[in-house]
Design a protein around this motif. Structure first.
Motif, mmCIF file in Angstrom:
data_model
loop_
_atom_site.group_PDB
_atom_site.id
_atom_site.type_symbol
_atom_site.label_atom_id
_atom_site.label_comp_id
_atom_site.label_asym_id
_atom_site.label_seq_id
_atom_site.Cartn_x
_atom_site.Cartn_y
_atom_site.Cartn_z
ATOM 1 N N ASP A 54 1.172 -1.359 0.045
ATOM 2 C CA ASP A 54 -0.066 -0.344 0.129
ATOM 3 C C ASP A 54 0.942 1.351 0.175
ATOM 4 N N ASN A 55 1.909 1.491 0.819
ATOM 5 C CA ASN A 55 2.801 2.212 0.728
ATOM 6 C C ASN A 55 3.450 3.102 -0.567
ATOM 7 N N THR A 67 0.883 4.121 -2.942
ATOM 8 C CA THR A 67 0.267 5.841 -2.452
ATOM 9 C C THR A 67 1.389 6.904 -2.139
ATOM 10 N N VAL A 68 2.528 6.487 -2.353
ATOM 11 C CA VAL A 68 3.389 7.291 -2.866
ATOM 12 C C VAL A 68 3.091 7.483 -3.981
ATOM 13 N N THR A 111 0.286 7.431 -6.352
ATOM 14 C CA THR A 111 -0.939 7.953 -6.871
ATOM 15 C C THR A 111 -1.385 9.075 -5.467
ATOM 16 N N GLU A 112 -1.205 8.943 -4.300
ATOM 17 C CA GLU A 112 -1.507 10.732 -3.937
ATOM 18 C C GLU A 112 -0.558 11.398 -3.870
ATOM 19 N N GLU A 113 1.288 11.097 -4.057
ATOM 20 C CA GLU A 113 2.084 12.057 -3.981
ATOM 21 C C GLU A 113 2.372 12.229 -5.274
ATOM 22 N N SER A 114 3.037 13.018 -5.449
ATOM 23 C CA SER A 114 4.240 13.154 -7.132
ATOM 24 C C SER A 114 5.260 12.632 -7.126
ATOM 25 N N GLU A 137 4.844 10.259 7.670
ATOM 26 C CA GLU A 137 4.319 8.898 7.575
ATOM 27 C C GLU A 137 5.470 8.027 7.402
ATOM 28 N N LEU A 188 5.648 5.847 4.955
ATOM 29 C CA LEU A 188 5.959 6.266 2.992
ATOM 30 C C LEU A 188 6.719 7.054 2.788
#
Lengths: 300, 275
Positions: free
Chosen positions: B56-57, B60-61, B63-66, B238, B241
């Motif tokens: 998941d991490n 996330t990095v 999709t949610e971060e650039s 976090e 992440l």
């Protein structure tokens, strides 16, 4: 005869023109992005300037201001303290590891050399992050290991007295492999018969290390010492990521202070003067290296 | 005697194993922690069960971060600097090694003297120059000033000095121009030094932090090192992440490290000898 000479002249011109053409991009680049900036740095340092309004000539005011700037003096002290931990740390550990590696052979040697060299593949920023995670004052791995070994939790980066040594450990960790390889290459260059002769004379491993290895790798030693000292005086990335100069300026070294003055408070004149003083310090270190290297040439 | 030697060798291997484990430990911590859930990240389980780990991490990095954009920026900057620098330095190195022209000695000495100027001393004027060029907050503002490098010129020159002249002489007799000789005869021979320098330049620019930090502000223009550093300095870190992002950013370098280890160590050795 005349014809030959003429041809020679034309040939020379063509050669020179090709040479200038090939040198042009780099010479222009070095001129605009290295040579002019160092002169420009000194020029800015004689002015009061925030980067937007007009420059105001203030002579040497920025330089006299430094003497009374307690934060600047502290930053120099912090840099020296950092260098005094970092430089001997790298030197002693790299030399020791090189000597140990040299006692191993073949695959074993290259295996351990790769392991020691691995941190080289980690960027300074990421090294700062991994270690900040491990240094966590609440429940970082290092504190967990300390508690497990019967010790007490430490505050590491959150403590004014422990922050600088904690950062220095990471700095050493990052460049240890690089310097070990330098020392290992130098040790391997020493002729084997020196050691054999000493062994016949009954010299032990430790004695051989101090009487043969150390004197014969002098040039590499000086190089490592000076390069590390210059590196320590330029330290920025690691400290900025791990502590950003804190807590309470305990890790604000010269470059962090220069950066703060230039890009946080926009005192470009004053920060350029600070940078110029740093330049003189680094230049002095380089000259010391060159002098020692030169004096070594005669004895080799 | 032989037995004593074997015991000693065994102790040495044991000692080196302990040292190597300590040195590699932080890298292992980065990798293993990047697969942990937020609540497990400070749980010092060095060999966790596979079922407790998660991808998941990493999702996330990206999709949610650039992070993807930041990695591309770093790749772009490091590649352009490396390629252009190699072309320029090979040309300069050849001119200094082989061609005769007026002022050669002065130009060479001047180039070498720029090695004495540390980056942190010229970062303020460099920032002003890039600003005047209108390249602030622009990847080219990072790239262009990083191209000139006296060290690269010097290493190319040393390499070309070591090539036998005969190869070039015969091509010249056949009527090739000076630049033609360089391009067709000499350049293909320079592969070893070019690879060594390419790895060194790519690494240095991929890892560069201070200079891009001065030049770019926009999040879409951040290089990967800045993105990760900002990730860490945000209010609630976090760690799982940040460490996942760190792993992603380290992969290209670790691959380069293992593929080109010999070239990297050769480069280090020459820097020490010639230093």
């Amino acid at each position: 005869m005349i014809l030959k000479k003429r041809k020679g002249v034309r040939k020379w011109n063509k050669e020179a023109l090709t040479a200038y053409g090939m040198l042009l991009p780099d010479v222009l680049g070095l001129l605009v992005f290295v040579f002019i900036p160092i002169i420009y740095a000194f020029y800015i340092s004689l002015h009061n300037w925030n980067g937007l309004s007009d420059m105001v000539f203030t002579g040497l005011d920025n330089y006299t201001r430094m003497i009374k700037d307690q934060r600047f003096i502290n930053s120099i002290w912090t840099t020296i303290k950092y260098a005094l931990m970092y430089v001997p740390g790298v030197f002693v550990l790299a030399l020791l590891l090189a000597a140990l590696l040299n006692a191993l052979h073949g695959k074993l040697q290259s295996f351990f050399r790769t392991a020691i060299f691995l941190p080289y593949a980690i960027s300074t920023v990421i090294a700062g992050i991994i270690w900040s995670f491990m240094y966590n004052p609440m429940n970082g791995f290092l504190n967990q290991i300390l508690v497990w070994a019967g010790g007490e939790k430490q505050r590491f980066l959150a403590s004014t007295s422990q922050a600088l040594p904690s950062v220095a450990v990471v700095g050493i960790w990052l460049v240890l492999g690089y310097n070990t390889i330098l020392f290992l290459a130098a040790i391997k260059d020493i002729p084997k018969d020196y050691y054999e002769a000493a062994e016949i004379d009954g010299a032990g491993a430790v004695q051989r290390f101090f009487t043969i290895t150390i004197p014969l790798i002098k040039e590499t030693s000086v190089f490592v010492l000076v390069m590390c000292a210059i590196g320590a005086f330029q330290a920025f990335d690691l400290i900025n990521v791990m502590t950003a100069g804190g807590p309470a300026s305990a890790t604000t070294t010269s470059v962090l202070y220069i950066y703060e003055k230039a890009f946080t408070t926009f005192e470009l004149g004053y920060s350029s003067a600070l940078a110029f003083v740093l330049f003189i310090i680094i230049m002095a270190l380089t000259l010391v290296q060159m002098k020692i290297m030169r004096s070594g040439e005669g004895t080799d | 005697m032989r037995k004593k030697k074997r015991v000693r060798q065994g102790l040495l291997i044991a000692l080196m194993t302990v040292i190597a484990l300590i040195i590699v430990f932080p890298v292992y911590v980065m990798v293993i922690s990047s697969f942990k859930e937020t609540e497990d990240v400070f749980n010092m389980e060095l060999l966790p069960k596979l079922s407790t780990l998660t991808l998941d991490n990493y999702i996330t990095v990206f999709t949610e971060e650039s992070l993807g954009v930041n990695i591309w920026n770093s790749f772009f900057v490091a590649t352009i600097v490396t390629v252009v620098a190699l072309i320029f330095h090979a040309m300069s190195g050849y001119a200094l090694a082989r061609l005769e022209f007026k002022g050669k000695k002065i130009i060479f000495t001047w180039i070498i003297s720029t090695l004495m100027i540390p980056f942190s001393v010229i970062m303020i004027p460099l920032f002003v120059i890039v600003k005047e060029m209108g390249l602030m907050n622009n990847l080219w503002g990072i790239i262009i000033p990083m191209i000139p490098n006296a060290y690269g010129i010097f290493l190319f020159r040393q390499f070309f000095l070591g090539i036998p002249r005969e190869l070039e002489e015969s091509a010249k007799i056949d009527g090739a121009s000076y630049f033609g000789v360089f391009l067709r005869i000499v350049l293909p021979l320079a592969k070893p030094i070019a690879v060594t320098l390419a790895v060194a330049f790519f690494l240095a620019n991929w890892n560069n932090y201070l200079w891009p930090l001065i030049i770019v502000q926009d999040k879409e223009l951040w290089l990967v090192q800045i993105a990760i550093a900002n990730f860490k300095s945000s209010q609630a870190v976090e760690w799982n992440l940040v460490l996942a992002a760190s792993c992603v950013a380290s992969v290209p370098i670790i691959v380069l490290f293992f593929v080109f280890q010999r070239h990297i160590t050769e480069g280090i050795k020459t820097s020490g000898i010639k230093g």
